[in-house]
Motif scaffolding. Structure first.
Motif, PDB file in Angstrom:
ATOM      1  N   GLY A 155      23.683 -26.589  -2.565  1.00  0.00           N
ATOM      2  CA  GLY A 155      22.200 -27.056  -2.835  1.00  0.00           C
ATOM      3  C   GLY A 155      21.981 -28.453  -3.693  1.00  0.00           C
ATOM      4  O   GLY A 155      21.166 -29.254  -3.416  1.00  0.00           O
ATOM      5  N   GLU A 156      23.150 -28.276  -4.852  1.00  0.00           N
ATOM      6  CA  GLU A 156      23.117 -29.773  -5.486  1.00  0.00           C
ATOM      7  C   GLU A 156      23.383 -30.851  -4.623  1.00  0.00           C
ATOM      8  O   GLU A 156      22.864 -31.959  -4.948  1.00  0.00           O
ATOM      9  N   ALA A 157      24.160 -30.758  -3.678  1.00  0.00           N
ATOM     10  CA  ALA A 157      24.618 -31.886  -2.552  1.00  0.00           C
ATOM     11  C   ALA A 157      23.411 -32.344  -1.833  1.00  0.00           C
ATOM     12  O   ALA A 157      23.203 -33.257  -1.538  1.00  0.00           O
ATOM     13  N   LEU A 161      21.430 -35.827  -1.721  1.00  0.00           N
ATOM     14  CA  LEU A 161      21.233 -36.582  -0.150  1.00  0.00           C
ATOM     15  C   LEU A 161      19.872 -36.840  -0.006  1.00  0.00           C
ATOM     16  O   LEU A 161      19.301 -37.859   0.424  1.00  0.00           O
ATOM     17  N   LYS A 162      18.942 -35.941  -0.368  1.00  0.00           N
ATOM     18  CA  LYS A 162      17.317 -36.302  -0.227  1.00  0.00           C
ATOM     19  C   LYS A 162      17.023 -37.274  -1.171  1.00  0.00           C
ATOM     20  O   LYS A 162      16.455 -38.151  -0.867  1.00  0.00           O
ATOM     21  N   ALA A 163      17.804 -37.369  -2.231  1.00  0.00           N
ATOM     22  CA  ALA A 163      17.347 -38.415  -3.370  1.00  0.00           C
ATOM     23  C   ALA A 163      17.969 -40.045  -2.439  1.00  0.00           C
ATOM     24  O   ALA A 163      17.297 -40.749  -2.921  1.00  0.00           O
ATOM     25  N   LEU A 164      19.046 -39.812  -1.797  1.00  0.00           N
ATOM     26  CA  LEU A 164      19.342 -40.970  -1.203  1.00  0.00           C
ATOM     27  C   LEU A 164      18.521 -41.240  -0.045  1.00  0.00           C
ATOM     28  O   LEU A 164      18.849 -42.448   0.602  1.00  0.00           O
ATOM     29  N   GLY A 165      17.712 -40.521   0.187  1.00  0.00           N
ATOM     30  CA  GLY A 165      16.876 -41.032   1.439  1.00  0.00           C
ATOM     31  C   GLY A 165      17.004 -40.229   2.867  1.00  0.00           C
ATOM     32  O   GLY A 165      16.405 -40.366   3.825  1.00  0.00           O
TER      33      GLY A 165
END
Length: 199
Positions: A155-157, A161-165
């Protein structure tokens, strides 16, 4: 009740798959549609649950009978609807989830979207002792702890990755592979995920 659908897998979408059965297309909502990717344009059999409401009829699809069984048990719990049950099934090791219920692990259960402390307690109250005949769970406490770790780390990963776009669709695509990892470290999971996303 429609217990299963057999036909040609013609499309995979973010939340569903489309199966052609003699010229009729059935849209089937799944916890993670991308688990069926290897069967694209092939004949497959999908275990289904036919959910009927006043305003809609929806087919939910599962990779096996165990996943369907847990789905039916989850939606029998007050406070959990089909969408909530799908969110759990899309990111869980089933045996680890059942083990968490048996050891009354509120923290693990509340790590899933839409499950607060009240709902977690309701899950334990309603389902403890009722799933162990269907699923094999680990009784060793250390192994139980191991079962509870990957969901949080994955979940953290995913959030990183969402934050990276990266999009929800891209991340759902690789999630089945991430769940097979023995890695428990978030950074290691992110590195593996990035290598999968770059393929």
């Amino acid at each position: 009740m429609i217990a299963y659908i057999r036909g040609i897998l013609t499309s995979i979408q973010d939340e569903s798959i489309l199966i052609d059965v003699n010229g009729i297309g059935y849209e089937i909502v799944c916890p993670n549609p991308f688990v069926f990717q290897e069967s694209m344009n092939k004949e497959i059999k999908v275990t289904t649950y036919h959910h009927v409401r006043e305003d809609a009829q929806i087919l939910y699809g599962f990779k096996d009978e165990e996943e369907k069984y847990l789905f039916t048990k989850l939606i029998s719990v007050s406070g959990i609807g089909p969408k909530g049950a799908l969110a759990v099934l899309g990111s869980v090791d089933i045996n680890g989830f059942v083990a968490a219920i048996e050891r009354e692990d509120d923290k693990f259960l509340t790590s899933f979207p839409g499950i607060g402390k009240k709902t977690a307690r309701q899950i334990i109250l309603d389902l403890k002792g009722k799933l162990t005949h269907q699923f094999s769970i680990t009784t060793d406490s250390d192994n139980q702890k191991e079962n509870s770790v990957p969901i949080k780390e994955i979940g953290e990963a995913i959030e990183a990755l969402k934050a990276l776009g990266y999009t929800e669709k891209e991340l759902k695509h690789i999630q089945p592979e991430l769940q097979k990892l023995s890695a428990k470290d978030t950074d290691e999971i992110i590195r593996k995920a990035l290598s999968l996303l770059m393929k």
